[in-house]
Design an enzyme around this catalytic site. Structure first.
Site, short mmCIF file in Angstrom:
data_model
loop_
_atom_site.label_atom_id
_atom_site.label_comp_id
_atom_site.label_asym_id
_atom_site.label_seq_id
_atom_site.Cartn_x
_atom_site.Cartn_y
_atom_site.Cartn_z
N LYS A 141 -8.33 -3.54 9.85
CA LYS A 141 -7.05 -3.01 10.28
C LYS A 141 -7.20 -2.56 11.72
O LYS A 141 -7.91 -1.60 12.00
CB LYS A 141 -6.65 -1.84 9.38
N GLU A 168 0.84 -1.21 0.00
CA GLU A 168 0.00 0.00 0.00
C GLU A 168 0.87 1.25 0.00
O GLU A 168 1.92 1.30 0.65
CB GLU A 168 -0.96 0.03 1.20
#
Length: 213
Positions: free
Chosen positions: A134, A45
């Site tokens: 997350k 990411e």
């Protein structure tokens, strides 16, 4: 023409560690991405508060997008989801849980990991369509929290502690039920060279393989 790309579950099965390249520049992205891929990483990411992040995402997608899950972190709006998709990103990672962002990600068929810090946020994210969670910031969510969440969250839901994760903390989190991790400054800091990132990446991969055994 690109080859068919694997489902996110394939990348998670290979190595459920997410490389967070905060601060990377577009001219560095391809080399750093290739170094991570060669070390075994399959999920990368680029946070959107990095310099020209969409260019970096597009560069990574062009080089290894057929073989890895590339996308963005720090995604704060549905419009940002569209921009990531236009750059060939397929991963949306958020610091928060916003149903509008999650729903847009799923409407674009992107893998979405919202950030959550409480069970209420976790269940709301799941209801909105999150693919996994997350757990952020992990410094405030110790392994005991992971174990407690596991007792009530849907079976099989992926949990990724993020924030302050090091080689020394992964095993304890995994024993409590963590599915994988997001790795930031312990893996990459702005200005690092591809060989330096490769060395750190190999150490994290070796630590994960040791946990698996």
């Amino acid at each position: 023409m690109r080859n068919p790309m694997s489902a996110p579950a394939t990348y998670l099965a290979e190595l459920p560690l997410i490389a967070i390249l905060r601060g990377i520049r577009p001219n560095e992205a391809a080399g750093i991405g290739q170094a991570l891929f060669d070390a075994g990483f399959r999920i990368i990411e680029v946070p959107l508060n990095s310099p020209d992040p969409l260019q970096s995402i597009a560069s990574l997608a062009n080089v290894i997008g057929d073989q890895a899950l590339i996308g963005a972190g720090t995604v704060l709006s549905p419009e940002a989801v569209d921009e990531v998709a236009a750059a060939d990103g397929r991963l949306i990672v958020m610091p928060h849980s916003d149903g509008a962002v999650i729903r847009r990600a799923k409407a674009r068929n992107l893998y979405c990991l919202p950030g959550v810090a409480t069970p209420s946020e976790a269940f709301a994210a799941v209801a909105a369509g999150a693919d996994g969670l997350k757990m952020f910031p992990a410094e405030m969510l110790p392994p005991a929290a992971v174990k407690a969440w596991r007792a009530v969250l849907p079976v099989g839901l992926a949990l990724f502690p993020v924030g302050g994760i090091t080689l020394d903390t992964m095993a304890t989190y995994c024993a409590a039920g963590a599915s994988g991790f997001g790795l930031g400054s312990a893996l990459y800091k702005p200005g690092m060279t591809a060989p330096e990132v490769s060395q750190r990446a190999q150490a994290f991969v070796a630590a994960w393989r040791q946990i698996e055994t």
